[in-house]
Design a protein around this motif. Structure first.
Motif, mmCIF file in Angstrom:
data_model
loop_
_atom_site.group_PDB
_atom_site.id
_atom_site.type_symbol
_atom_site.label_atom_id
_atom_site.label_comp_id
_atom_site.label_asym_id
_atom_site.label_seq_id
_atom_site.Cartn_x
_atom_site.Cartn_y
_atom_site.Cartn_z
ATOM 1 N N SER A 2 -2.424 -4.679 1.395
ATOM 2 C CA SER A 2 -1.644 -4.021 2.431
ATOM 3 C C SER A 2 -2.349 -2.731 2.853
ATOM 4 C CB SER A 2 -0.230 -3.732 1.930
ATOM 5 O OG SER A 2 -0.270 -2.889 0.807
ATOM 6 N N THR A 3 -2.227 -2.432 4.124
ATOM 7 C CA THR A 3 -2.916 -1.259 4.684
ATOM 8 C C THR A 3 -2.411 0.026 4.045
ATOM 9 O OG1 THR A 3 -3.219 -2.455 6.752
ATOM 10 C CG2 THR A 3 -3.480 -0.072 6.827
ATOM 11 N N TRP A 4 -1.103 0.128 3.865
ATOM 12 C CA TRP A 4 -0.567 1.373 3.303
ATOM 13 C C TRP A 4 -1.069 1.617 1.895
ATOM 14 C CZ3 TRP A 4 2.276 1.771 -1.103
ATOM 15 C CH2 TRP A 4 2.861 0.605 -1.601
ATOM 16 N N LEU A 6 -3.955 0.627 0.663
ATOM 17 C CA LEU A 6 -5.346 1.059 0.798
ATOM 18 C C LEU A 6 -5.423 2.534 1.181
ATOM 19 C CD1 LEU A 6 -8.418 0.449 1.014
ATOM 20 C CD2 LEU A 6 -7.978 -0.038 3.429
ATOM 21 N N VAL A 7 -4.610 2.946 2.142
ATOM 22 C CA VAL A 7 -4.625 4.343 2.596
ATOM 23 C C VAL A 7 -4.244 5.281 1.452
ATOM 24 C CG1 VAL A 7 -3.472 5.988 4.128
ATOM 25 C CG2 VAL A 7 -4.263 3.792 5.031
ATOM 26 N N ASP A 46 -17.092 4.354 5.840
ATOM 27 C CA ASP A 46 -16.790 3.426 6.926
ATOM 28 C C ASP A 46 -17.913 2.405 7.104
ATOM 29 O OD1 ASP A 46 -14.740 2.729 8.818
ATOM 30 O OD2 ASP A 46 -16.154 3.291 10.393
ATOM 31 N N ARG A 67 -10.660 -6.940 -4.844
ATOM 32 C CA ARG A 67 -9.447 -6.113 -4.873
ATOM 33 C C ARG A 67 -9.069 -5.786 -6.313
ATOM 34 N NH1 ARG A 67 -5.263 -9.293 -2.479
ATOM 35 N NH2 ARG A 67 -6.771 -9.455 -0.807
ATOM 36 N N GLY A 120 -11.396 -2.729 1.073
ATOM 37 C CA GLY A 120 -10.541 -2.482 2.235
ATOM 38 C C GLY A 120 -11.146 -3.022 3.515
ATOM 39 N N ASP A 123 -10.613 -6.701 3.556
ATOM 40 C CA ASP A 123 -9.214 -7.113 3.665
ATOM 41 C C ASP A 123 -8.539 -6.711 4.974
ATOM 42 O OD1 ASP A 123 -8.932 -8.525 1.301
ATOM 43 O OD2 ASP A 123 -8.291 -6.794 0.153
ATOM 44 N N VAL A 124 -8.671 -5.427 5.356
ATOM 45 C CA VAL A 124 -7.920 -4.928 6.525
ATOM 46 C C VAL A 124 -8.794 -4.340 7.612
ATOM 47 C CG1 VAL A 124 -5.825 -4.541 5.189
ATOM 48 C CG2 VAL A 124 -7.447 -2.674 5.467
ATOM 49 N N PRO A 128 -8.701 1.438 9.026
ATOM 50 C CA PRO A 128 -7.865 2.133 8.050
ATOM 51 C C PRO A 128 -8.670 2.904 6.996
ATOM 52 C CG PRO A 128 -7.023 -0.071 8.420
ATOM 53 C CD PRO A 128 -8.352 0.017 9.125
#
Length: 185
Positions: A2-4, A6-7, A46, A67, A120, A123-124, A128
């Motif tokens: 999930s993005t959240w 990861l953040v 990035d 992951r 990340g 995955d997303v 993010p």
């Protein structure tokens, strides 16, 4: 992933309060050095995120497996940050060179962040990852600008408390990533 999650994991792995406590007091503009070095580190993260799929394909590793690795790395770093001694000022290059060493390397470009960025990105996506890294750097710059260097008083205690809170957040995020990865395998 999930993005959240990861953040949260990336911000907690950068650990803005820990980073702020490790920036030497003798640099010309501590907040400026954090911004420049942090953004340099965020760009490298990035680039790693952009190459996440290619690295997975080259290594023949699945995204859930990476992951799990990212979660276990996060758990290990979180325990070290939580149970180890508070961060001390890192050896630094002179002047604005401190943006490169110690801010970009080793404070922002920690191995756990490299694994999180790869995972990340696979995955997303890279967006993010960059957003979380830039957000963590901005938060670290605010901590450096607002909290004085005094480590013996209230400011030092607050910064150490913030670093411990970041380690707890990384511990929770690492556990979440590990469980997500195991369930996806």
């Amino acid at each position: 992933m999930s993005t959240w999650l990861l953040v949260v994991a990336i911000i907690a792995a950068v650990n803005p309060a820990r980073l702020a406590g490790a920036v030497p007091a003798a640099v010309p503009s501590r907040a400026g050095v954090v911004v420049v070095g942090g953004l340099l580190g965020a760009v490298v993260l990035d680039v790693l995120a952009l190459g996440g799929d290619a690295v997975l394909d080259a290594l023949d590793v699945s995204a859930p497996t990476l992951r799990v690795a990212a979660g276990l790395a996060a758990l290990t770093v979180a325990l070290r940050d939580l149970l180890g001694p508070p961060p001390a000022a890192e050896p630094a290059l002179a002047g604005w060179g401190a943006a490169l060493v110690p801010v970009a390397v080793p404070l922002v470009l920690r191995p756990v962040l490299g694994v999180l960025a790869l995972s990340g990105g696979a995955d997303v996506g890279a967006g993010p990852v960059l957003a979380a890294a830039v957000g963590a750097v901005a938060l670290a710059a605010v901590v450096v600008a607002v909290v004085p260097v005094d480590d013996g008083g209230t400011a030092g205690r607050l910064r150490r408390w913030g670093a411990e809170l970041g380690a707890v957040a990384l511990l929770v995020a690492g556990a979440g990533l590990t469980v997500e990865g195991i369930l996806a395998v």
